[in-house]
Structures are given as C-alpha cells and as structure tokens.
Design a protein around this motif. Sequence first.
Motif, PDB file in Angstrom:
ATOM      1  N   ASP A 165     -73.659  90.168  19.442  1.00 38.28           N
ATOM      2  CA  ASP A 165     -74.206  91.517  19.596  1.00 38.28           C
ATOM      3  C   ASP A 165     -73.213  92.469  20.246  1.00 38.28           C
ATOM      4  O   ASP A 165     -73.602  93.426  20.933  1.00 38.28           O
ATOM      5  N   HIS A 166     -71.935  92.208  20.037  1.00 39.67           N
ATOM      6  CA  HIS A 166     -70.904  93.076  20.604  1.00 39.67           C
ATOM      7  C   HIS A 166     -69.817  93.349  19.567  1.00 39.67           C
ATOM      8  O   HIS A 166     -69.721  92.671  18.541  1.00 39.67           O
ATOM      9  N   LEU A 167     -69.002  94.364  19.860  1.00 38.93           N
ATOM     10  CA  LEU A 167     -67.817  94.669  19.071  1.00 38.93           C
ATOM     11  C   LEU A 167     -66.611  94.549  19.980  1.00 38.93           C
ATOM     12  O   LEU A 167     -66.660  94.941  21.145  1.00 38.93           O
ATOM     13  N   PHE A 168     -65.526  93.989  19.440  1.00 42.47           N
ATOM     14  CA  PHE A 168     -64.298  93.825  20.207  1.00 42.47           C
ATOM     15  C   PHE A 168     -63.165  94.582  19.517  1.00 42.47           C
ATOM     16  O   PHE A 168     -62.938  94.426  18.314  1.00 42.47           O
ATOM     17  N   VAL A 169     -62.455  95.402  20.287  1.00 40.99           N
ATOM     18  CA  VAL A 169     -61.346  96.185  19.751  1.00 40.99           C
ATOM     19  C   VAL A 169     -60.163  95.263  19.462  1.00 40.99           C
ATOM     20  O   VAL A 169     -59.685  94.544  20.343  1.00 40.99           O
ATOM     21  N   VAL A 170     -59.688  95.259  18.212  1.00 41.84           N
ATOM     22  CA  VAL A 170     -58.551  94.416  17.836  1.00 41.84           C
ATOM     23  C   VAL A 170     -57.352  95.237  17.373  1.00 41.84           C
ATOM     24  O   VAL A 170     -56.272  94.696  17.161  1.00 41.84           O
ATOM     25  N   ALA A 171     -57.542  96.551  17.203  1.00 38.28           N
ATOM     26  CA  ALA A 171     -56.421  97.430  16.833  1.00 38.28           C
ATOM     27  C   ALA A 171     -56.752  98.848  17.289  1.00 38.28           C
ATOM     28  O   ALA A 171     -57.913  99.262  17.257  1.00 38.28           O
ATOM     29  N   LYS A 172     -55.713  99.602  17.709  1.00 36.92           N
ATOM     30  CA  LYS A 172     -55.959 100.963  18.169  1.00 36.92           C
ATOM     31  C   LYS A 172     -54.690 101.791  18.063  1.00 36.92           C
ATOM     32  O   LYS A 172     -53.579 101.266  17.981  1.00 36.92           O
ATOM     33  N   HIS A 173     -54.880 103.106  18.057  1.00 35.41           N
ATOM     34  CA  HIS A 173     -53.757 104.038  18.160  1.00 35.41           C
ATOM     35  C   HIS A 173     -54.256 105.294  18.840  1.00 35.41           C
ATOM     36  O   HIS A 173     -55.289 105.851  18.465  1.00 35.41           O
ATOM     37  N   GLU A 174     -53.523 105.747  19.864  1.00 35.16           N
ATOM     38  CA  GLU A 174     -53.909 106.928  20.622  1.00 35.16           C
ATOM     39  C   GLU A 174     -53.103 108.134  20.156  1.00 35.16           C
ATOM     40  O   GLU A 174     -51.884 108.079  20.066  1.00 35.16           O
TER      41      GLU A 174
ATOM     42  N   ALA B 221     -55.244 109.146  14.102  1.00 39.96           N
ATOM     43  CA  ALA B 221     -55.188 109.538  15.505  1.00 39.96           C
ATOM     44  C   ALA B 221     -54.341 110.800  15.696  1.00 39.96           C
ATOM     45  O   ALA B 221     -54.709 111.708  16.450  1.00 39.96           O
ATOM     46  N   LYS B 222     -53.196 110.862  15.021  1.00 44.49           N
ATOM     47  CA  LYS B 222     -52.311 112.013  15.183  1.00 44.49           C
ATOM     48  C   LYS B 222     -52.913 113.280  14.590  1.00 44.49           C
ATOM     49  O   LYS B 222     -52.802 114.369  15.168  1.00 44.49           O
ATOM     50  N   GLU B 223     -53.539 113.158  13.442  1.00 48.01           N
ATOM     51  CA  GLU B 223     -54.090 114.336  12.774  1.00 48.01           C
ATOM     52  C   GLU B 223     -55.269 114.915  13.545  1.00 48.01           C
ATOM     53  O   GLU B 223     -55.463 116.134  13.569  1.00 48.01           O
ATOM     54  N   THR B 224     -56.047 114.047  14.184  1.00 45.26           N
ATOM     55  CA  THR B 224     -57.239 114.505  14.897  1.00 45.26           C
ATOM     56  C   THR B 224     -57.013 114.649  16.395  1.00 45.26           C
ATOM     57  O   THR B 224     -57.902 115.115  17.106  1.00 45.26           O
ATOM     58  N   ALA B 225     -55.833 114.232  16.879  1.00 45.92           N
ATOM     59  CA  ALA B 225     -55.539 114.217  18.316  1.00 45.92           C
ATOM     60  C   ALA B 225     -56.571 113.395  19.073  1.00 45.92           C
ATOM     61  O   ALA B 225     -56.950 113.714  20.196  1.00 45.92           O
ATOM     62  N   GLY B 226     -57.024 112.333  18.418  1.00 44.60           N
ATOM     63  CA  GLY B 226     -58.016 111.453  19.023  1.00 44.60           C
ATOM     64  C   GLY B 226     -57.477 110.042  19.174  1.00 44.60           C
ATOM     65  O   GLY B 226     -56.282 109.786  18.995  1.00 44.60           O
ATOM     66  N   THR B 227     -58.358 109.118  19.525  1.00 48.48           N
ATOM     67  CA  THR B 227     -58.016 107.706  19.610  1.00 48.48           C
ATOM     68  C   THR B 227     -58.741 106.977  18.487  1.00 48.48           C
ATOM     69  O   THR B 227     -59.974 107.035  18.400  1.00 48.48           O
ATOM     70  N   ALA B 228     -57.986 106.329  17.613  1.00 50.49           N
ATOM     71  CA  ALA B 228     -58.556 105.602  16.480  1.00 50.49           C
ATOM     72  C   ALA B 228     -58.593 104.120  16.813  1.00 50.49           C
ATOM     73  O   ALA B 228     -57.585 103.548  17.236  1.00 50.49           O
ATOM     74  N   LEU B 229     -59.754 103.505  16.613  1.00 53.90           N
ATOM     75  CA  LEU B 229     -59.957 102.105  16.953  1.00 53.90           C
ATOM     76  C   LEU B 229     -60.517 101.334  15.772  1.00 53.90           C
ATOM     77  O   LEU B 229     -61.252 101.881  14.942  1.00 53.90           O
ATOM     78  N   PHE B 230     -60.177 100.061  15.707  1.00 51.59           N
ATOM     79  CA  PHE B 230     -60.829  99.149  14.770  1.00 51.59           C
ATOM     80  C   PHE B 230     -61.400  98.007  15.590  1.00 51.59           C
ATOM     81  O   PHE B 230     -60.685  97.377  16.380  1.00 51.59           O
ATOM     82  N   ALA B 231     -62.702  97.757  15.439  1.00 53.23           N
ATOM     83  CA  ALA B 231     -63.374  96.720  16.224  1.00 53.23           C
ATOM     84  C   ALA B 231     -64.112  95.777  15.293  1.00 53.23           C
ATOM     85  O   ALA B 231     -64.623  96.191  14.245  1.00 53.23           O
ATOM     86  N   ILE B 232     -64.151  94.496  15.659  1.00 50.72           N
ATOM     87  CA  ILE B 232     -64.846  93.499  14.846  1.00 50.72           C
ATOM     88  C   ILE B 232     -66.082  92.995  15.575  1.00 50.72           C
ATOM     89  O   ILE B 232     -66.170  93.030  16.805  1.00 50.72           O
TER      90      ILE B 232
END
Length: 276
Positions: free
Chosen positions: A125-134, A110-121
Amino acid sequence: MKITPAEETASHLPNTKPLVPAVEQAAKILLHMGKSEKFKITLTEICQAVGIHKSKGYSILNTLKMFGLVEKDDHAKTYFLGPGLIFLSRRILDQLSYPDVVAPFLEPLAKETAGTALFAIISADHLFVVAKHEGNQNIGFSLRLGHRFHITLGAHGKAMVAFMNDYDQKRILSQKKLYFYGETSLPDMDRLKNDLRQCRQQGFAWDAGEVTAGVNVVSSPVFGLGEKMIGCLILIGTFPRIKIQEYGRQVVRIAGTISQKLGAETQSIFPSGVDN
C-alpha cells in the motif's frame, strides 16, 4: 498462475533434503505471496499452498514480519508482502530497466516545468521513488530515492486508485485512513468518486496545494507487461495553477510512452485521443 524464475530454478535442483528446512519454507511462503492473485492472504491459505502446519507457518510469518518482509492486517487476520523487500531490492533495482527507461523523460519534464519529476513503483500500500530529476525551481523537494508515499496520498493516490480494478479499488477505499486530500480522516466520498472518474477520462490526477500549501502536483499511472499497473509518474512544483491541465496532459503522454516501452498495450488503458 505463472511460474516464477525462482521456482523454475528450484524445480531443477537435485531432490535432496534441504540443509535448512525453515529457510526453504520461508522462501516458498514469500514466493507464493508474490504470485498470488489476492493481495492479502490468510494463514490457512498460505499453509495449504506451501504444505506446512499452521503453527510452523505462523512462526515463519511472525519472523518475516519482524524484519518488514511481511505485514499483517490484524483486523482481517491476513498477511501481505512488506516494504522491507524494497530495501533488499535496491541493488537489483539499479540494474533493472525502470530507471534507464524513465530517466530520459524525467529530465526534460523537470526542466520544462521547473518542477521535480519522479517515478515511483508500487509495493503493497505504498509507492517508492526509484527515479527522479529536479528542475530549476527556487523551492526544491529533497525526496531521496527510496522515499515512501502512502498509495492514497494526493494526486498520485487518485491516479493509482482511479485505474485499479474494482477489487483493489474497493479494498483501498474501505481503509479507515485515506490521504487523497492530505487528511487522515475519511474524505468526501462523492467528491472523491468524481475526481476518480475525471482522472480516468483525462488520464491524470492533480492536487493544487491541498496536501502541501503552495505546492501543485500532477500524476499519471504507469503500466508494464500485461497492462499491470506498476507505479506512476509524478510532477511536483510551485508552477501556477493555470498550468495544471497543460502539464497534466504532458505527464499522461509521457506515462503512456513509458508504459509502452515497458511492454504495456496503452490503447486499452489511457483515454481515447491521448497521443502516447
């Protein structure tokens, strides 16, 4: 089929009459649906596996459906596990290794790209965000833990479907509403098939402002034990389009490393030449 921990525990309980038979039957239904190789199961198949009458099974499934623990495909007359289970599992998720394993990778990405990094499981038929960093970007993405995406939405949708087995891929692509390009109608299937093929070759998929104007996304699937796809790594940001390929390669390398830490043999999954 493998024996689940819950079934293993139940097998050692004293052979006494259950105090609440309906609860026992509901638990058996959920366990059977959870371990079934089929995503959607008919009422008859469920009742035969659990050993109950169809009328009883129908009543239990309707009750579970009311609380979001089970969903029903009215067209196919089949049942599958519902998203309500993910909310019951939030406390457990906090104790699982997923956030612990993923967190050290999300922050630098997230810091290197200045983006929001997410991990979803994946859940149904859906994905749920369980970890993130802005990261330190001017435009933030306020996605809370537990945020739900449709499994076909944008870049992560293409990343998920590209790496699915033939059965699951055909099931997803046969749905009436697909959101790969941010639309609720059927997409250009020739374009989609080409994008899915490219994703398998590169290890990641991308979206350049089609789902949300001005927002670019790259995503790569994440696997666990037995090379089972469990979710995906997603990078969202306002970074320049010319950075998509560079960031995409970075995301797929990280997704491969996370997959290895979660027990997957990534050599047979990701494209040759990707340094995981």
